[in-house]
Design an enzyme around this catalytic site. Structure first.
Site, mmCIF file in Angstrom:
data_model
loop_
_atom_site.group_PDB
_atom_site.id
_atom_site.type_symbol
_atom_site.label_atom_id
_atom_site.label_comp_id
_atom_site.label_asym_id
_atom_site.label_seq_id
_atom_site.Cartn_x
_atom_site.Cartn_y
_atom_site.Cartn_z
ATOM 1 N N THR A 76 -13.325 0.217 -3.004
ATOM 2 C CA THR A 76 -13.764 -1.148 -2.676
ATOM 3 C C THR A 76 -14.573 -1.063 -1.379
ATOM 4 O OG1 THR A 76 -11.889 -1.625 -1.235
ATOM 5 C CG2 THR A 76 -11.586 -2.119 -3.573
ATOM 6 N N TYR A 109 -2.213 -0.426 10.880
ATOM 7 C CA TYR A 109 -2.347 -0.783 9.456
ATOM 8 C C TYR A 109 -1.068 -0.424 8.715
ATOM 9 C CZ TYR A 109 -3.903 -0.754 4.588
ATOM 10 O OH TYR A 109 -4.013 -0.996 3.227
ATOM 11 N N LYS A 149 1.715 -2.820 6.881
ATOM 12 C CA LYS A 149 1.990 -2.712 5.439
ATOM 13 C C LYS A 149 3.462 -2.381 5.179
ATOM 14 C CE LYS A 149 -1.956 -3.779 3.506
ATOM 15 N NZ LYS A 149 -2.111 -4.873 2.544
ATOM 16 N N SER A 157 0.859 -1.182 0.000
ATOM 17 C CA SER A 157 0.000 0.000 0.000
ATOM 18 C C SER A 157 0.896 1.233 0.000
ATOM 19 C CB SER A 157 -0.872 -0.005 1.264
ATOM 20 O OG SER A 157 -1.507 1.235 1.444
HETATM 21 N N1 NAP Z 1 -8.746 -0.426 -1.526
HETATM 22 C C1 NAP Z 1 -7.720 0.361 -1.258
HETATM 23 O O1 NAP Z 1 -7.841 1.595 -1.265
HETATM 24 C C2 NAP Z 1 -6.365 -0.232 -1.005
HETATM 25 C C3 NAP Z 1 -5.242 0.608 -1.060
HETATM 26 C C4 NAP Z 1 -3.984 0.072 -0.813
HETATM 27 C C5 NAP Z 1 -3.840 -1.278 -0.532
HETATM 28 N N2 NAP Z 1 -4.951 -2.074 -0.471
HETATM 29 C C6 NAP Z 1 -4.745 -3.483 -0.144
HETATM 30 O O2 NAP Z 1 -5.290 -4.283 -1.172
HETATM 31 C C7 NAP Z 1 -5.820 -5.497 -0.621
HETATM 32 C C8 NAP Z 1 -7.290 -5.648 -1.006
HETATM 33 O O3 NAP Z 1 -7.997 -4.517 -0.511
HETATM 34 P P1 NAP Z 1 -9.557 -4.277 -0.833
HETATM 35 O O4 NAP Z 1 -9.786 -2.837 -0.668
HETATM 36 O O5 NAP Z 1 -9.920 -4.963 -2.099
HETATM 37 O O6 NAP Z 1 -10.209 -5.014 0.429
HETATM 38 P P2 NAP Z 1 -11.722 -5.548 0.639
HETATM 39 O O7 NAP Z 1 -12.638 -5.048 -0.421
HETATM 40 O O8 NAP Z 1 -12.026 -5.281 2.070
HETATM 41 O O9 NAP Z 1 -11.537 -7.132 0.425
HETATM 42 C C9 NAP Z 1 -10.655 -7.847 1.242
HETATM 43 C C10 NAP Z 1 -10.693 -9.306 0.849
HETATM 44 O O10 NAP Z 1 -9.847 -10.041 1.750
HETATM 45 C C11 NAP Z 1 -10.631 -11.032 2.438
HETATM 46 N N3 NAP Z 1 -10.079 -11.222 3.775
HETATM 47 C C12 NAP Z 1 -10.013 -10.322 4.793
HETATM 48 N N4 NAP Z 1 -9.466 -10.871 5.878
HETATM 49 C C13 NAP Z 1 -9.171 -12.155 5.548
HETATM 50 C C14 NAP Z 1 -8.616 -13.254 6.259
HETATM 51 N N5 NAP Z 1 -8.246 -13.138 7.545
HETATM 52 N N6 NAP Z 1 -8.488 -14.441 5.630
HETATM 53 C C15 NAP Z 1 -8.870 -14.584 4.338
HETATM 54 N N7 NAP Z 1 -9.394 -13.585 3.609
HETATM 55 C C16 NAP Z 1 -9.558 -12.393 4.219
HETATM 56 C C17 NAP Z 1 -12.059 -10.470 2.390
HETATM 57 O O11 NAP Z 1 -13.079 -11.440 2.544
HETATM 58 P P3 NAP Z 1 -13.669 -11.848 4.007
HETATM 59 O O12 NAP Z 1 -13.957 -10.569 4.710
HETATM 60 O O13 NAP Z 1 -14.849 -12.706 3.731
HETATM 61 O O14 NAP Z 1 -12.573 -12.621 4.640
HETATM 62 C C18 NAP Z 1 -12.077 -9.906 0.978
HETATM 63 O O15 NAP Z 1 -12.253 -10.944 0.036
HETATM 64 C C19 NAP Z 1 -5.608 -5.397 0.896
HETATM 65 O O16 NAP Z 1 -4.416 -6.053 1.242
HETATM 66 C C20 NAP Z 1 -5.476 -3.887 1.118
HETATM 67 O O17 NAP Z 1 -4.737 -3.585 2.286
HETATM 68 C C21 NAP Z 1 -6.199 -1.580 -0.706
#
Ligand code: NAP
Length: 232
Positions: free
Chosen positions: A185, A150, A154, A137
């Site tokens: 998301t 967080y 990261k 991130s």
């Molecule tokens: N969106 C952003 O702005 C952003 C920016 C920088 C980095 N990221 C990174 O990108 C990745 C995806 O982010 P996102 O925004 O797409 O998140 P999201 O929409 O909240 O989705 C997270 C996914 O991970 C699963 N998950 C969470 N905890 C888990 C666990 N303990 N075991 C297995 N699966 C788990 C969730 O399903 P369940 O809840 O059913 O487990 C879901 O499928 C993350 O690592 C996040 O830190 C996101």
């Protein structure tokens, strides 16, 4: 070609699953919750009936379950691409966040990737082929107010990814640190952010897919992707 994606039931993980499915790859997916996960699997199988899509719920924050997911994937054959995407965003500050937040964030955002990767590396190292993407991130690069556990987790994941890149060079295994800024998301649901101010999950997915398509001798080490207007 087999692609393993953690946290694939929604958000960036689901967008990544979609683009690899559209290009004929077989998918092995997990998340904790099963309803959204199985719905994703069914949607993909309906749209892309010629590929294999398998999904099973695991909580990767629990070491044994991260290892079980790895074993389950290995039961389907050689892993080619691993996308360590599962993550949880809990905003907070070091000085006042509840004590367990750090442990929890480390377990979901770092240890999950560490233990799963260790399970899948031996067959990749044996074949001298593979590509591992770690969803870091902008919070892996920049400290910010309200970063708290967080951001700490990261930074740690970025450190893991950078070390792995060095270790895997002699084994022909590529490692890419994916470093997105804000992408719309579920992580952002409940916030008042205008979805047009930040990126789409598909933007991140497209860059991951593109990085997976280079010649064996080229490795995209780092993908830094920000909203056009910059960070929030
Ligand atoms: N969106 C952003 O702005 C952003 C920016 C920088 C980095 N990221 C990174 O990108 C990745 C995806 O982010 P996102 O925004 O797409 O998140 P999201 O929409 O909240 O989705 C997270 C996914 O991970 C699963 N998950 C969470 N905890 C888990 C666990 N303990 N075991 C297995 N699966 C788990 C969730 O399903 P369940 O809840 O059913 O487990 C879901 O499928 C993350 O690592 C996040 O830190 C996101």
């Amino acid at each position: 070609m087999n692609v393993i994606i953690t946290g694939a039931s929604k958000g960036i993980g689901k967008a990544v699953a979609e683009i690899f499915a559209a290009n004929g790859y077989n998918l092995f997916l997990c998340s904790r919750g099963e309803v959204a996960l199985y719905k994703t699997m069914e949607e993909l199988l309906t749209k892309y009936p010629h590929i294999v899509v398998k999904a099973k719920p695991f909580d990767l924050s629990i070491k044994d379950q991260a290892k079980e997911f790895g074993e389950w994937c290995l039961g389907y054959g050689q892993p080619h691409i691993l996308i360590n995407n599962a993550g949880l965003f809990e905003p907070g500050s070091v000085y006042n966040e509840p004590e367990a937040v750090l442990e929890n964030q480390m377990a979901v955002n770092l240890y999950s990737a560490y233990h799963l990767t260790r399970m899948l590396l031996p067959p990749m190292m044996e074949k001298k082929k593979g590509h591992i993407f770690n969803l870091c991130s902008i919070a892996s690069l920049n400290a910010y107010e309200n970063g708290g556990a967080y951001s700490i987790s990261k930074f740690a994941l970025y450190g893991f990814s950078k070390n792995l890149r060095e270790e895997m060079k002699p084994y022909g295994i590529k490692v890419t640190h994916v470093i997105p800024g804000a992408a719309y998301t579920d992580s952002w649901s409940g916030s008042n952010i205008d979805p047009k101010r930040i990126m789409e999950a598909e933007d991140v997915a497209k860059m991951i897919f593109a990085a997976s398509q280079l010649s064996p001798q080229a490795c995209v080490e780092e993908l830094v992707i920000r909203p056009e207007l910059g960070d929030l």
